[in-house]
Design a protein around this motif. Structure first.
Motif, PDB file in Angstrom:
ATOM      1  N   LYS A  45       0.850  -1.191   0.000  1.00 49.64           N
ATOM      2  CA  LYS A  45       0.000   0.000   0.000  1.00 49.64           C
ATOM      3  C   LYS A  45       0.886   1.240   0.000  1.00 49.64           C
ATOM      4  N   ASN A  47       1.585   4.781   1.775  1.00 46.34           N
ATOM      5  CA  ASN A  47       1.361   5.582   2.988  1.00 46.34           C
ATOM      6  C   ASN A  47       0.245   5.017   3.865  1.00 46.34           C
ATOM      7  N   ASN A  48       0.184   3.689   3.956  1.00 41.38           N
ATOM      8  CA  ASN A  48      -0.916   3.082   4.697  1.00 41.38           C
ATOM      9  C   ASN A  48      -0.520   1.681   5.166  1.00 41.38           C
ATOM     10  N   GLY A  50      -0.907  -1.427   7.329  1.00 44.24           N
ATOM     11  CA  GLY A  50      -1.985  -2.036   8.103  1.00 44.24           C
ATOM     12  C   GLY A  50      -1.549  -2.378   9.518  1.00 44.24           C
ATOM     13  N   GLU A  51      -2.520  -2.655  10.345  1.00 43.18           N
ATOM     14  CA  GLU A  51      -2.261  -3.008  11.739  1.00 43.18           C
ATOM     15  C   GLU A  51      -2.009  -4.497  11.928  1.00 43.18           C
ATOM     16  N   SER A  55       1.692  -6.982   6.575  1.00 45.73           N
ATOM     17  CA  SER A  55       1.287  -5.945   5.638  1.00 45.73           C
ATOM     18  C   SER A  55       2.510  -5.109   5.293  1.00 45.73           C
ATOM     19  N   SER A  57       3.970  -1.329   3.234  1.00 47.54           N
ATOM     20  CA  SER A  57       3.641   0.004   2.752  1.00 47.54           C
ATOM     21  C   SER A  57       4.902   0.693   2.259  1.00 47.54           C
ATOM     22  N   GLU A  59       6.247   4.498   1.863  1.00 47.15           N
ATOM     23  CA  GLU A  59       5.863   5.781   2.442  1.00 47.15           C
ATOM     24  C   GLU A  59       6.909   6.836   2.112  1.00 47.15           C
TER      25      GLU A  59
END
Length: 162
Positions: A45, A47-48, A50-51, A55, A57, A59
């Motif tokens: 993803k 700038n996102n 996941g918790e 996952s 990202s 950024e």
């Protein structure tokens, strides 16, 4: 997917195949996601992060985009970014070693791309020059069950005068 959608501030299209501008971070994300064998099959993803594990990202990191200006109006620029992942976190060493090995392989992959001069297509008037790993991977934060790891990189590129 962001293709053909309007950007929130620019009024320009995010990305269209062919003749229109590519957002550099999107091009780098797609390139890593498709070409890196250690990331292949995983969704990255922008700038996102996941918790939940696992996952990933990409950024953007603040920094001066212009490295050098040339008399012809072109410039050498950089996009600084981190590639972050949320991983399972345990107090046993094996999981941390596994994550460290992943990031070491990722760092070696960036170095191989430089050696082969294989870079993402970042759009018209922009020519990638090299990937750099600015800092090796490190544990950024953790709680009882998950941890955030990241590696900081940059894409150095030439931008033609427009």
């Amino acid at each position: 997917r962001p293709f053909g959608r309007m950007g929130p501030c620019s009024g320009r299209r995010y990305r269209r195949r062919g003749d229109v501008i590519l957002m550099i971070i999107d091009a780098v994300k797609e390139y890593i996601q498709k070409e890196c064998p250690y990331v292949s099959g995983k969704k990255i993803k922008v700038n996102n992060l996941g918790e939940k594990p696992v996952s990933m990202s990409i950024e953007q990191v603040p920094g001066s985009p212009v490295i050098k200006k040339y008399v012809d109006g072109g410039s050498q620029r950089q996009m600084i970014f981190v590639l972050a992942s949320r991983e399972e976190y345990t107090e046993t060493d094996w999981k941390q070693i596994e994550v460290a090995q992943f990031y070491e392989k990722l760092q070696n992959w960036f170095e191989e791309q430089n050696a082969k001069k294989t870079f993402p297509d970042i759009g018209n008037g922009l020519k990638p020059l090299r990937f750099e790993v600015s800092s090796s991977a490190y544990l950024m934060s953790s709680d009882y069950t998950t941890a955030r790891y990241q590696i900081q990189c940059k894409l150095i590129y030439y931008k033609e005068r427009r």
